[in-house]
Design an enzyme around this catalytic site. Structure first.
Site, PDB file in Angstrom:
ATOM      1  N   HIS A  72      25.589  16.035  10.499  1.00 22.65           N
ATOM      2  CA  HIS A  72      26.188  15.418   9.323  1.00 22.65           C
ATOM      3  C   HIS A  72      27.699  15.509   9.389  1.00 22.65           C
ATOM      4  O   HIS A  72      28.248  16.558   9.696  1.00 22.65           O
ATOM      5  CB  HIS A  72      25.700  16.100   8.039  1.00 22.65           C
ATOM      6  CG  HIS A  72      26.281  15.499   6.798  1.00 22.65           C
ATOM      7  ND1 HIS A  72      25.786  14.346   6.242  1.00 22.65           N
ATOM      8  CD2 HIS A  72      27.333  15.864   6.042  1.00 22.65           C
ATOM      9  CE1 HIS A  72      26.508  14.033   5.182  1.00 22.65           C
ATOM     10  NE2 HIS A  72      27.454  14.938   5.027  1.00 22.65           N
TER      11      HIS A  72
ATOM     12  N   ASP B 167      20.076  15.182  -7.188  1.00 25.33           N
ATOM     13  CA  ASP B 167      21.438  15.052  -6.654  1.00 25.33           C
ATOM     14  C   ASP B 167      22.037  13.710  -7.044  1.00 25.33           C
ATOM     15  O   ASP B 167      23.202  13.622  -7.409  1.00 25.33           O
ATOM     16  CB  ASP B 167      21.439  15.206  -5.128  1.00 25.33           C
ATOM     17  CG  ASP B 167      22.811  14.871  -4.540  1.00 25.33           C
ATOM     18  OD1 ASP B 167      23.766  15.595  -4.865  1.00 25.33           O
ATOM     19  OD2 ASP B 167      22.924  13.885  -3.800  1.00 25.33           O
TER      20      ASP B 167
ATOM     21  N   ARG C 150      29.017  13.890 -12.065  1.00 20.65           N
ATOM     22  CA  ARG C 150      30.227  14.549 -11.548  1.00 20.65           C
ATOM     23  C   ARG C 150      31.355  13.546 -11.361  1.00 20.65           C
ATOM     24  O   ARG C 150      32.512  13.832 -11.630  1.00 20.65           O
ATOM     25  CB  ARG C 150      29.932  15.234 -10.212  1.00 20.65           C
ATOM     26  CG  ARG C 150      29.099  16.507 -10.348  1.00 20.65           C
ATOM     27  CD  ARG C 150      28.551  16.940  -8.993  1.00 20.65           C
ATOM     28  NE  ARG C 150      29.597  17.160  -8.023  1.00 20.65           N
ATOM     29  CZ  ARG C 150      29.426  17.066  -6.709  1.00 20.65           C
ATOM     30  NH1 ARG C 150      28.215  16.789  -6.204  1.00 20.65           N
ATOM     31  NH2 ARG C 150      30.421  17.272  -5.890  1.00 20.65           N
TER      32      ARG C 150
ATOM     33  N   SER D  32      25.036  19.549  -2.700  1.00 18.92           N
ATOM     34  CA  SER D  32      24.696  18.129  -2.685  1.00 18.92           C
ATOM     35  C   SER D  32      24.397  17.656  -1.257  1.00 18.92           C
ATOM     36  O   SER D  32      23.355  17.042  -0.982  1.00 18.92           O
ATOM     37  CB  SER D  32      25.861  17.339  -3.295  1.00 18.92           C
ATOM     38  OG  SER D  32      25.745  15.972  -3.037  1.00 18.92           O
TER      39      SER D  32
ATOM     40  N   LYS E  37      20.325  16.965   0.723  1.00 17.11           N
ATOM     41  CA  LYS E  37      19.881  15.744   1.398  1.00 17.11           C
ATOM     42  C   LYS E  37      19.444  16.007   2.839  1.00 17.11           C
ATOM     43  O   LYS E  37      18.465  15.437   3.324  1.00 17.11           O
ATOM     44  CB  LYS E  37      20.995  14.695   1.337  1.00 17.11           C
ATOM     45  CG  LYS E  37      21.080  14.043  -0.043  1.00 17.11           C
ATOM     46  CD  LYS E  37      22.306  13.172  -0.210  1.00 17.11           C
ATOM     47  CE  LYS E  37      23.503  13.986  -0.572  1.00 17.11           C
ATOM     48  NZ  LYS E  37      24.571  13.279  -1.272  1.00 17.11           N
TER      49      LYS E  37
HETATM   50  N1  URA Z   1      29.046  13.887  -0.362  1.00 22.39           N
HETATM   51  C1  URA Z   1      27.908  14.227  -0.991  1.00 22.39           C
HETATM   52  O1  URA Z   1      26.843  13.829  -0.561  1.00 22.39           O
HETATM   53  N2  URA Z   1      27.965  14.994  -2.068  1.00 22.39           N
HETATM   54  C2  URA Z   1      29.118  15.450  -2.578  1.00 22.39           C
HETATM   55  O2  URA Z   1      29.098  16.148  -3.566  1.00 22.39           O
HETATM   56  C3  URA Z   1      30.303  15.087  -1.932  1.00 22.39           C
HETATM   57  C4  URA Z   1      30.224  14.308  -0.815  1.00 22.39           C
END
Ligand code: URA
Ligand code: CA
Length: 433
Positions: A82, A161, A168, A183, A187
């Protein structure tokens, strides 16, 4: 417990229990906790932070809010990678076939680009016919047959999320390290990876502008991953200038092909070898990073990685002959050079502004709903530290409109040329395990 008590506890800087964190995540996801309480809670986290254990609880609660991909039918250690997002970051396109060619199965879920950062799915779709929708069964089968597949993120992954991130975004609580780390990690974990290699970008073009913040984010994510039983490591890499030379979807596919042919830009190649070595070791295909690096260089040299990229394209509906002839990719109507207005050394190429210049040509989206032009973008001829003569080409704009004034001005403003030569910041910073 009531939500108001959880908010108060965090407001006072206390450590929350697993049950209290789950109360927030589950209640907000199912709508029983209203936006105003969730907002207050997120702001309390923003100011008071969370310890590693709280972050792991938050991550797992978000993972459990939705579907989890079961990759157990794929043999071997599934290693995911990632990147926290950058400009011209073509590494995924290269790494997927590169590490697959070394025997590591890659079952990759990717996203789309937004703002000045690009997304792997858009780049893949620059190849006519390439489709990113596979059923779970097709996804698993393709990885078992070919060692690699890349698909879009399923809509049912981490709904908590998705909802929290949207809140947010409008409550000034995006840039909180525990919230970002949980977050991102939720994923990755929901997507089924056994091991995770994180490329945390640092600098002008990245989420985290300073080395200190990037390091803190990397440490938070590594702690979460290891806490929940996924072998996780991170590298910090420079995003003060764009990575590689190409920015834009088809242009980056071309750059990826060139890199897989062993003719890619030096920085992009080096980052792929560094991340790839970690992935090959985590995937159990090499004993040491040195051995892994040797294997990666070999599959570039013998063409195996490039052929696997062809296999991926073919399996997902595209035309594999682009790997021999990238000129078959969509090409913009105009190639317009941007030239230096003075002689000197390039001292700075502000990645975010160069990313915006590419976005304005149509390569990226300002909002989620925008359509992008897969052919357009920017190819840089110079990088930080290079000497340039007045009138020499700094970059070429690939455009489908003759009027490129805005992008040209952005480049001239944000590519700094000065008398004194400087050493570019190191590409690879600390490695965090
Ligand atoms: N990318 C994400 O997936 N989540 C965040 O909170 C910030 C960047
Ligand atoms: Ca690039």
């Amino acid at each position: 417990v009531r939500m108001v008590d959880v908010i108060e506890k965090k407001r006072n800087g206390e450590v929350l229990t697993k049950a209290e964190i789950e109360l927030f995540v589950n209640g907000y996801t199912d709508g029983t906790i209203p936006d105003y309480q969730a907002s207050a809670f997120l702001m309390a986290v923003y100011f008071k932070g969370m310890n590693a254990e709280e972050q792991a609880h938050l991550t797992l609660a978000m993972v459990e809010s939705g579907e989890q991909i079961d990759l157990s039918a794929i043999e071997g250690v599934k290693v995911d990678k990632h990147s926290t997002g950058g400009v011209g970051d073509t590494t995924t396109l290269i790494l997927v076939p590169l590490v697959a060619a070394c025997g590591v199965p890659v079952a990759k879920m990717s996203g789309r680009g937004l703002g000045h950062t690009g997304g792997t799915l858009d780049k893949l779709e620059a190849m006519k016919g390439f489709h990113i929708e596979l059923t779970k069964e097709q996804f698993v089968k393709q990885v078992n047959d070919l060692k690699l597949a890349v698909i879009g993120q399923s809509g049912n992954l981490t709904p908590a999320d998705q909802k929290i991130y949207a809140l947010r975004d409008v409550t000034a609580t995006v840039d909180s390290i525990p919230l970002i780390a949980s977050s991102i990690m939720s994923k990755k974990i929901a997507a089924g990876a056994d091991a995770i290699v994180l490329d945390v970008k640092s600098g002008e073009g990245a989420f985290m502008k300073t080395l200190e913040d990037s390091k803190a984010l990397a440490q938070a994510m590594v702690a979460i991953g290891n806490e929940v039983g996924r072998n996780t490591m991170a590298i910090i890499s420079d995003m003060s200038q764009p990575l590689g030379n190409a920015i834009g979807n088809a242009l980056e596919v071309t750059e990826a092909i060139e890199t897989l042919q062993g003719k890619g830009p030096e920085d992009l190649t080096e980052l792929c070898l560094t991340l790839g070595s970690q992935m090959v070791v985590l995937g159990g295909q090499a004993e040491s990073l040195e051995e892994a690096r040797k294997m990666l260089k070999e599959v570039i040299q013998n063409g195996k990685a490039l052929q696997l990229f062809g296999d991926l394209i073919e399996a997902q509906g595209g035309d594999r002959t682009v790997i021999e002839d990238p000129s078959r990719l969509p090409r913009a109507q105009y190639q317009i050079p941007v030239v230096a207005s003075r002689s000197g050394y390039v001292t700075k190429m502000e990645a975010d502004d160069i990313g915006i210049a590419a976005m304005l040509l149509g390569a990226g989206r300002a909002t989620k709903e925008d359509k992008i032009d897969l052919a357009v973008g920017i190819v840089l001829n110079k990088k930080v530290g290079d000497y340039v003569e007045k009138g020499e080409t700094l970059a070429i704009l690939h455009a489908n409109s003759e009027d490129v004034t805005q992008s040209t001005e952005l480049l001239l403003q944000h590519i700094h040329i000065e008398d004194a030569k400087i050493t570019p910041p190191p590409l690879i910073g600390e490695i965090i395990t």
